[in-house]
Design an enzyme around this catalytic site. Structure first.
Site, PDB file in Angstrom:
ATOM      1  N   HIS A  64      -4.362  -7.374  13.992  1.00  0.00           N
ATOM      2  CA  HIS A  64      -3.166  -6.536  13.805  1.00  0.00           C
ATOM      3  C   HIS A  64      -2.629  -6.134  15.176  1.00  0.00           C
ATOM      4  CE1 HIS A  64      -0.483  -4.068  11.507  1.00  0.00           C
ATOM      5  NE2 HIS A  64      -0.964  -2.907  11.913  1.00  0.00           N
ATOM      6  N   CYS A  68      13.605  25.198   1.281  1.00  0.00           N
ATOM      7  CA  CYS A  68      12.619  25.882   0.433  1.00  0.00           C
ATOM      8  C   CYS A  68      11.743  24.836  -0.277  1.00  0.00           C
ATOM      9  CB  CYS A  68      13.323  26.746  -0.600  1.00  0.00           C
ATOM     10  SG  CYS A  68      14.594  27.831   0.098  1.00  0.00           S
ATOM     11  N   MET A  69      10.825  25.304  -1.099  1.00  0.00           N
ATOM     12  CA  MET A  69       9.903  24.379  -1.763  1.00  0.00           C
ATOM     13  C   MET A  69      10.632  23.438  -2.725  1.00  0.00           C
ATOM     14  SD  MET A  69       6.541  25.242  -4.063  1.00  0.00           S
ATOM     15  CE  MET A  69       5.748  26.256  -2.829  1.00  0.00           C
ATOM     16  N   ASP A  70      11.613  23.959  -3.448  1.00  0.00           N
ATOM     17  CA  ASP A  70      12.265  23.171  -4.497  1.00  0.00           C
ATOM     18  C   ASP A  70      13.762  23.004  -4.289  1.00  0.00           C
ATOM     19  OD1 ASP A  70       9.756  23.572  -6.015  1.00  0.00           O
ATOM     20  OD2 ASP A  70      10.509  25.626  -6.117  1.00  0.00           O
ATOM     21  N   TYR A 114      15.536  31.597   3.192  1.00  0.00           N
ATOM     22  CA  TYR A 114      14.401  32.328   3.750  1.00  0.00           C
ATOM     23  C   TYR A 114      14.565  32.590   5.245  1.00  0.00           C
ATOM     24  CZ  TYR A 114      11.505  31.562  -0.421  1.00  0.00           C
ATOM     25  OH  TYR A 114      10.986  31.567  -1.678  1.00  0.00           O
ATOM     26  N   ARG A 125       2.591 -11.031   7.389  1.00  0.00           N
ATOM     27  CA  ARG A 125       2.069  -9.896   6.607  1.00  0.00           C
ATOM     28  C   ARG A 125       2.992  -8.662   6.759  1.00  0.00           C
ATOM     29  NH1 ARG A 125      -2.654  -9.506   9.408  1.00  0.00           N
ATOM     30  NH2 ARG A 125      -2.010  -7.513  10.250  1.00  0.00           N
ATOM     31  N   ARG A 141      -8.638   0.163  16.207  1.00  0.00           N
ATOM     32  CA  ARG A 141      -8.644   1.039  15.032  1.00  0.00           C
ATOM     33  C   ARG A 141      -9.841   0.651  14.181  1.00  0.00           C
ATOM     34  NH1 ARG A 141      -3.320   1.379  11.180  1.00  0.00           N
ATOM     35  NH2 ARG A 141      -3.789  -0.827  10.929  1.00  0.00           N
ATOM     36  N   LYS A 156       0.840  -1.212   0.000  1.00  0.00           N
ATOM     37  CA  LYS A 156       0.000   0.000   0.000  1.00  0.00           C
ATOM     38  C   LYS A 156       0.873   1.259   0.000  1.00  0.00           C
ATOM     39  CE  LYS A 156      -0.328  -0.362   5.009  1.00  0.00           C
ATOM     40  NZ  LYS A 156      -0.832   0.378   6.118  1.00  0.00           N
TER      41      LYS A 156
HETATM   42  C1  LIG Z   1      -3.182  -4.092   8.676  1.00  0.00           C
HETATM   43  C2  LIG Z   1      -1.727  -4.025   8.381  1.00  0.00           C
HETATM   44  N1  LIG Z   1      -1.027  -5.161   8.253  1.00  0.00           N
HETATM   45  C3  LIG Z   1       0.300  -5.145   8.005  1.00  0.00           C
HETATM   46  C4  LIG Z   1       0.974  -3.949   7.889  1.00  0.00           C
HETATM   47  C5  LIG Z   1       2.448  -3.966   7.655  1.00  0.00           C
HETATM   48  O1  LIG Z   1       3.076  -3.415   8.770  1.00  0.00           O
HETATM   49  P1  LIG Z   1       4.661  -3.212   8.790  1.00  0.00           P
HETATM   50  O2  LIG Z   1       4.930  -2.226   7.722  1.00  0.00           O
HETATM   51  O3  LIG Z   1       4.943  -2.729  10.149  1.00  0.00           O
HETATM   52  O4  LIG Z   1       5.236  -4.529   8.484  1.00  0.00           O
HETATM   53  C6  LIG Z   1       0.285  -2.751   8.017  1.00  0.00           C
HETATM   54  C7  LIG Z   1       1.003  -1.488   7.899  1.00  0.00           C
HETATM   55  O5  LIG Z   1       0.656  -0.444   8.335  1.00  0.00           O
HETATM   56  C8  LIG Z   1      -1.109  -2.788   8.278  1.00  0.00           C
HETATM   57  O6  LIG Z   1      -1.817  -1.667   8.419  1.00  0.00           O
END
Ligand SMILES: Cc1ncc(COP(=O)(O)O)c(C=O)c1O
Length: 394
Positions: free
Chosen positions: A186, A333-335, A286, A242, A157, A58
């Site tokens: 989690h 700065c920005m860039d 700046y 995971r 969460r 992600k």
């Molecule tokens: C639900 C879930 N599983 C697994 C992960 C992976 O976690 P990590 O990057 O600490 O391995 C995340 C990351 O935020 C997560 O939100």
């Protein structure tokens, strides 16, 4: 190849395309070593007690580029991928990635159809989304859709709160369009190995699995462990681990990788765009907040807060130049930002490493996190879209 007359619409269009391509002219880029990602996945899987690994890609693969990172993770032996958004899963599918993809959070119920169209595996926890998904699945006919039910074992969460586990399990069990393929949760504090809450959540998760079994539900995949858990909670690996962060070669906490060799996949490079001497007592950038304590060489680096060199690094961060750490001088700065090169013999075009190694020296995402009072996750996720990613191997 067709040629175009200088000044024609065609030639103007071509030059506009070239000059707006991020990274076409500005020498600031991120290099991603795909071989490192594949090797990290292989190393994580080899040391895991679970037979399967789901690589979390992600947030644009934690800033590394989601599609190339996903492909590299699969090449390294990942069995599943995980994303946060339906849109991310759609992007993987559009790129031709065919592996199973879990969406880690429920989208709004209206997205259930899009999720199924993209052959993504949904996480479910709310009655509303479960019902919407079941309706969509039944409307489509065919095989039941495998879902992964998320139990809240203490992170508070998202996920089914403990008092509703039985209802949620019965609901999924009874849904004609769905079947319980996975059960997961989690950790809140897996990166603090001595924290007693780890054992509490692990126990709660086992209670959830036992409850499912008592209702005749035996999901194929039970999964609980993020990177920290993958690296040091081998009794809690269940059917699949995971990890996210460790896939990219970063540690969730110092020393957590232990004997597992992780290789950071990302290097952020630039080049000095301009160099000048400033006199003792002259101020720069700046706000004129940094004053040269002595005559010195100031180099300009073409990257700024619009690229993720956050302004909080002003007078705080360091980069590598000629194999040495040099401090950021004055306000980012920005860039652009400035560095105090002292008496180093530098010139425009010299390589600057913002994150990564140069010779024997290194600046890491963990260094940035320490300077900024944050975590390495946020540092790599914060590298801006304007910075092109270039991919090495495998
Ligand atoms: C639900 C879930 N599983 C697994 C992960 C992976 O976690 P990590 O990057 O600490 O391995 C995340 C990351 O935020 C997560 O939100």
């Amino acid at each position: 190849m067709p040629t175009s007359t200088p000044g024609s619409v065609d030639s103007v269009a071509r030059s506009v395309t070239q000059s707006t391509d991020p990274g076409a002219w500005r020498p600031t880029w991120v290099e991603v070593d795909l071989g490192a990602i594949a090797a990290n996945v292989a190393a994580l899987k080899a040391q895991a007690a679970a037979p399967r690994l789901m690589a979390v890609v992600k947030a644009d693969g934690y800033g590394h580029g989601m599609v190339p990172a996903a492909r590299a993770a699969l090449a390294g032996g990942a069995d599943w991928l995980a994303v946060a958004l339906v849109e991310e899963g759609q992007t993987l599918r559009a790129a031709g990635v065919d592996a199973p993809v879990l969406v880690l959070t429920e989208p709004p119920p209206g997205a259930a159809g899009a999720l199924l169209d993209a052959r993504l595996t949904p996480t479910v926890y709310s009655p509303e989304f479960t019902a919407a998904l079941d309706r969509e699945a039944r409307d489509r006919g065919g095989a039941r859709v495998g879902v992964h039910l998320k139990l809240d074992t203490g992170m508070r969460r998202v996920g089914v709160p403990p008092a509703q586990w039985e209802d949620a399990l019965r609901r999924v069990g009874a849904a004609e369009g769905l079947h319980l393929e996975g059960l997961w949760s989690h950790f809140a504090v897996a990166d603090e190995p001595d924290h007693p809450f780890i054992a509490h959540q692990a126990r709660e998760f086992r209670r959830g699995l036992a409850l499912a079994a008592s209702l005749g539900l035996r999901p194929e995949f039970a999964h609980l462990c993020n990177s920290a858990g993958t690296l040091h909670l081998h009794d809690e690996h269940h059917d699949m681990v995971r990890p996210g962060l460790a896939v990219y070669g970063l540690e969730p906490a110092p020393g957590l990788a232990g004997a597992t060799r992780l290789r950071p996949a990302l290097t952020w490079r630039s080049q000095l765009s301009f160099v000048k001497r400033v006199a003792a007592g002259e101020a720069v950038s700046y706000g004129l907040r940094w004053t040269a304590p002595r005559e010195t060489t100031i180099g300009s680096v073409p990257a700024g807060y619009a690229d993720g060199v956050t302004r909080a690094l002003s007078d705080r961060g360091q980069v590598l130049l000629r194999g040495r750490r040099v401090p950021i001088a004055g306000t980012v700065c920005m860039d652009q930002f400035l560095v105090d090169a002292g008496e180093l013999p530098v010139a425009a075009g010299d390589e600057v490493v913002l994150i990564g190694a140069q010779g024997d020296a290194a600046v890491t995402a963990d260094d940035w996190a320490a300077w900024l009072g944050t975590i390495n996750y946020e540092v790599v996720c914060g590298i801006g879209k304007r910075v092109p990613r270039r991919y090495l191997g495998p």
